[in-house]
Motif scaffolding. Structure first.
Motif, PDB file in Angstrom:
ATOM      1  N   LYS A  72       0.831  -1.207   0.000  1.00 56.89           N
ATOM      2  CA  LYS A  72       0.000   0.000   0.000  1.00 56.89           C
ATOM      3  C   LYS A  72       0.861   1.250   0.000  1.00 56.89           C
ATOM      4  CE  LYS A  72      -2.715  -1.020   3.536  1.00 56.89           C
ATOM      5  NZ  LYS A  72      -3.867  -0.912   4.478  1.00 56.89           N
ATOM      6  N   ARG A  73       1.902   1.261   0.839  1.00 60.83           N
ATOM      7  CA  ARG A  73       2.769   2.433   0.887  1.00 60.83           C
ATOM      8  C   ARG A  73       3.557   2.596  -0.402  1.00 60.83           C
ATOM      9  NH1 ARG A  73       6.593   1.717   4.198  1.00 60.83           N
ATOM     10  NH2 ARG A  73       6.049  -0.295   5.181  1.00 60.83           N
ATOM     11  N   ALA A  74       4.034   1.483  -0.954  1.00 54.52           N
ATOM     12  CA  ALA A  74       4.828   1.538  -2.181  1.00 54.52           C
ATOM     13  C   ALA A  74       3.991   2.036  -3.362  1.00 54.52           C
ATOM     14  CB  ALA A  74       5.410   0.165  -2.491  1.00 54.52           C
ATOM     15  N   SER A  75       2.778   1.510  -3.515  1.00 57.82           N
ATOM     16  CA  SER A  75       1.931   1.930  -4.632  1.00 57.82           C
ATOM     17  C   SER A  75       1.484   3.380  -4.474  1.00 57.82           C
ATOM     18  CB  SER A  75       0.717   1.011  -4.760  1.00 57.82           C
ATOM     19  OG  SER A  75      -0.090   1.048  -3.588  1.00 57.82           O
ATOM     20  N   THR A  76       1.230   3.802  -3.235  1.00 57.06           N
ATOM     21  CA  THR A  76       0.852   5.197  -2.996  1.00 57.06           C
ATOM     22  C   THR A  76       2.025   6.124  -3.265  1.00 57.06           C
ATOM     23  OG1 THR A  76      -0.766   4.525  -1.315  1.00 57.06           O
ATOM     24  CG2 THR A  76      -0.040   6.818  -1.286  1.00 57.06           C
ATOM     25  N   ALA A  77       3.214   5.748  -2.792  1.00 58.87           N
ATOM     26  CA  ALA A  77       4.400   6.566  -3.028  1.00 58.87           C
ATOM     27  C   ALA A  77       4.695   6.690  -4.518  1.00 58.87           C
ATOM     28  CB  ALA A  77       5.598   5.976  -2.293  1.00 58.87           C
ATOM     29  N   ALA A  78       4.525   5.600  -5.263  1.00 58.68           N
ATOM     30  CA  ALA A  78       4.765   5.643  -6.704  1.00 58.68           C
ATOM     31  C   ALA A  78       3.827   6.641  -7.379  1.00 58.68           C
ATOM     32  CB  ALA A  78       4.585   4.251  -7.304  1.00 58.68           C
ATOM     33  N   ALA A  79       2.563   6.641  -6.938  1.00 61.10           N
ATOM     34  CA  ALA A  79       1.596   7.579  -7.504  1.00 61.10           C
ATOM     35  C   ALA A  79       1.969   9.018  -7.152  1.00 61.10           C
ATOM     36  CB  ALA A  79       0.196   7.251  -7.000  1.00 61.10           C
ATOM     37  N   VAL A  80       2.399   9.248  -5.931  1.00 61.88           N
ATOM     38  CA  VAL A  80       2.779  10.595  -5.504  1.00 61.88           C
ATOM     39  C   VAL A  80       3.989  11.082  -6.287  1.00 61.88           C
ATOM     40  CG1 VAL A  80       3.699  11.948  -3.580  1.00 61.88           C
ATOM     41  CG2 VAL A  80       1.796  10.368  -3.188  1.00 61.88           C
ATOM     42  N   ILE A  81       4.988  10.228  -6.427  1.00 57.68           N
ATOM     43  CA  ILE A  81       6.200  10.600  -7.164  1.00 57.68           C
ATOM     44  C   ILE A  81       5.858  10.948  -8.611  1.00 57.68           C
ATOM     45  CG2 ILE A  81       8.395   9.743  -8.055  1.00 57.68           C
ATOM     46  CD1 ILE A  81       8.570   8.034  -5.459  1.00 57.68           C
ATOM     47  N   SER A  82       5.007  10.123  -9.224  1.00 59.86           N
ATOM     48  CA  SER A  82       4.646  10.348 -10.618  1.00 59.86           C
ATOM     49  C   SER A  82       3.875  11.650 -10.806  1.00 59.86           C
ATOM     50  CB  SER A  82       3.806   9.179 -11.138  1.00 59.86           C
ATOM     51  OG  SER A  82       3.399   9.388 -12.467  1.00 59.86           O
ATOM     52  N   GLN A  83       3.034  12.003  -9.834  1.00 61.43           N
ATOM     53  CA  GLN A  83       2.220  13.219  -9.949  1.00 61.43           C
ATOM     54  C   GLN A  83       3.006  14.501  -9.663  1.00 61.43           C
ATOM     55  OE1 GLN A  83      -2.064  12.667  -8.371  1.00 61.43           O
ATOM     56  NE2 GLN A  83      -0.913  11.014  -7.390  1.00 61.43           N
ATOM     57  N   GLY A  84       4.132  14.357  -8.981  1.00 60.17           N
ATOM     58  CA  GLY A  84       4.947  15.523  -8.707  1.00 60.17           C
ATOM     59  C   GLY A  84       4.242  16.529  -7.814  1.00 60.17           C
ATOM     60  N   PRO A  88      -1.978  15.243  -4.356  1.00 63.03           N
ATOM     61  CA  PRO A  88      -2.793  15.829  -3.282  1.00 63.03           C
ATOM     62  C   PRO A  88      -2.385  15.386  -1.886  1.00 63.03           C
ATOM     63  CG  PRO A  88      -3.973  14.031  -4.324  1.00 63.03           C
ATOM     64  CD  PRO A  88      -2.699  14.200  -5.102  1.00 63.03           C
ATOM     65  N   ILE A  89      -1.471  14.449  -1.766  1.00 60.94           N
ATOM     66  CA  ILE A  89      -1.035  13.959  -0.454  1.00 60.94           C
ATOM     67  C   ILE A  89       0.480  13.910  -0.416  1.00 60.94           C
ATOM     68  CG2 ILE A  89      -3.123  12.584  -0.065  1.00 60.94           C
ATOM     69  CD1 ILE A  89      -1.468  10.099  -0.852  1.00 60.94           C
ATOM     70  N   GLU A  90       1.021  13.753   0.793  1.00 62.40           N
ATOM     71  CA  GLU A  90       2.462  13.605   0.950  1.00 62.40           C
ATOM     72  C   GLU A  90       2.876  12.156   0.712  1.00 62.40           C
ATOM     73  OE1 GLU A  90       3.736  15.003   4.719  1.00 62.40           O
ATOM     74  OE2 GLU A  90       3.130  17.088   4.352  1.00 62.40           O
ATOM     75  N   GLN A  91       4.092  11.988   0.295  1.00 63.15           N
ATOM     76  CA  GLN A  91       4.610  10.647   0.024  1.00 63.15           C
ATOM     77  C   GLN A  91       4.812   9.881   1.323  1.00 63.15           C
ATOM     78  OE1 GLN A  91       8.145  10.419  -2.446  1.00 63.15           O
ATOM     79  NE2 GLN A  91       8.813   8.573  -1.351  1.00 63.15           N
ATOM     80  N   PRO A  92       4.276   8.661   1.422  1.00 63.72           N
ATOM     81  CA  PRO A  92       4.520   7.859   2.616  1.00 63.72           C
ATOM     82  C   PRO A  92       5.960   7.366   2.656  1.00 63.72           C
ATOM     83  CG  PRO A  92       3.309   6.592   0.988  1.00 63.72           C
ATOM     84  CD  PRO A  92       3.380   8.002   0.471  1.00 63.72           C
ATOM     85  N   ASN A  93       6.410   6.973   3.826  1.00 63.43           N
ATOM     86  CA  ASN A  93       7.772   6.478   4.000  1.00 63.43           C
ATOM     87  C   ASN A  93       7.929   5.107   3.346  1.00 63.43           C
ATOM     88  OD1 ASN A  93       9.970   4.895   5.460  1.00 63.43           O
ATOM     89  ND2 ASN A  93      10.354   6.955   6.213  1.00 63.43           N
ATOM     90  N   VAL A  94       8.957   4.960   2.530  1.00 63.66           N
ATOM     91  CA  VAL A  94       9.214   3.682   1.856  1.00 63.66           C
ATOM     92  C   VAL A  94      10.663   3.252   2.060  1.00 63.66           C
ATOM     93  CG1 VAL A  94       7.360   3.840   0.151  1.00 63.66           C
ATOM     94  CG2 VAL A  94       9.572   4.939  -0.318  1.00 63.66           C
ATOM     95  N   ASP A  95      11.256   3.637   3.182  1.00 67.88           N
ATOM     96  CA  ASP A  95      12.651   3.270   3.439  1.00 67.88           C
ATOM     97  C   ASP A  95      12.858   1.768   3.486  1.00 67.88           C
ATOM     98  OD1 ASP A  95      13.337   5.916   3.544  1.00 67.88           O
ATOM     99  OD2 ASP A  95      13.380   6.060   5.738  1.00 67.88           O
TER     100      ASP A  95
END
Length: 262
Positions: A72-84, A88-95
């Motif tokens: 869930k975090r990885a797919s959300t982060a990928a969407a956030v990164i792609s949208q730049g 509408p949300i902050e990127q979740p932690n994917v360390d």
């Protein structure tokens, strides 16, 4: 009496030997299957086996297993990164997510857009919901809100106030207000990659929104075959809409309608 006892012992012994032999054969088949998958993983769609973590990602070199929260975090982060900046949300932690997993989820396969993540979800018992005046059920409304929360400027259709009674295939979830279509037009490589960002987000979040079916880009995933991952979707090869090339279709679980068991 002693003869009968000996016969019982022999039968038990033969049964034990047979059981061990069957287990051995299954173990060999399992090992051979795993080896074949490892050797041919670049030719098959992502799958998620019935054991181990719920989700998996093909990086092109290996299959990386992810727990549901990681997916869930990885797919959300990928969407956030792609949208730049428009995200509408902050990127979740994917360390804790391998770099190669994030790279493939953000960029997609190097030569062609397509599925990289799959997750196992068998569905669950839910109550049947009637359409609301919006034309959606409460579950579908929650899913729409979830998509709009994480994705900016979405074009969501597949429903009309009062509901559909024509215009879709037989037994379509659209007629019950359980389905959404998220459009990515025109059909091109960039929009395909954007569509797969959403498709991966949907499959990772399937239990949260009680998702039943996802269709996009000639591929289908469903709770009916949860471990098979993305399968080929049969449709008219000359029809972009029926092949779901220009939109991601997603529907939520139905539940038994009152009287279904009568």
């Amino acid at each position: 009496m002693a003869h009968r006892s000996t016969g019982v012992v022999h039968r038990r012994w033969h049964g034990l030997v047979l059981s061990v032999a069957i287990l051995a054969v299954l173990a060999v088949l399992g090992a051979l299957t795993a080896r074949w998958v490892a050797q041919h993983q670049d030719r098959i769609f992502p799958i998620s086996t019935p054991w181990g973590p719920d989700c998996s990602v093909w990086t092109g070199d290996e299959q990386v297993r992810l727990e549901r929260d990681q997916a869930k975090r990885a797919s959300t982060a990928a969407a956030v990164i792609s949208q730049g900046d428009s995200a509408p949300i902050e990127q979740p932690n994917v360390d804790d997510i391998p770099d190669e997993v994030m790279d493939i989820l953000v960029e997609g396969p190097e030569e062609d857009a397509g599925p990289s993540m799959s997750c196992r979800y068998t569905g669950e018992e839910v109550e049947f919901e009637e359409e609301e005046p919006s034309g959606l059920t409460p579950r579908a409304t929650d899913l729409k809100a979830g998509i709009e929360n994480d994705f900016a400027d979405t074009s969501i259709g597949g429903y009309v106030p009062g509901g559909y009674d024509t215009g879709h295939g037989e037994d379509s979830a659209h007629y019950e207000g359980r389905a959404l279509d998220v459009f990515y037009r025109p059909v091109n490589e960039d929009n395909r990659r954007e569509g797969w960002l959403l498709a991966h987000w949907l499959i990772a979040h399937a239990p949260d929104y009680q998702i039943d079916v996802i269709i996009f880009d000639d591929k289908i995933w469903s709770t009916r075959y949860p471990s098979m991952g993305w399968r080929h979707y049969e449709a008219d090869p000359d029809n972009e809409i029926l092949r779901h090339l220009d939109h991601v279709h997603v529907d939520v679980l139905r539940g038994p309608e009152p009287g279904d068991d009568a």
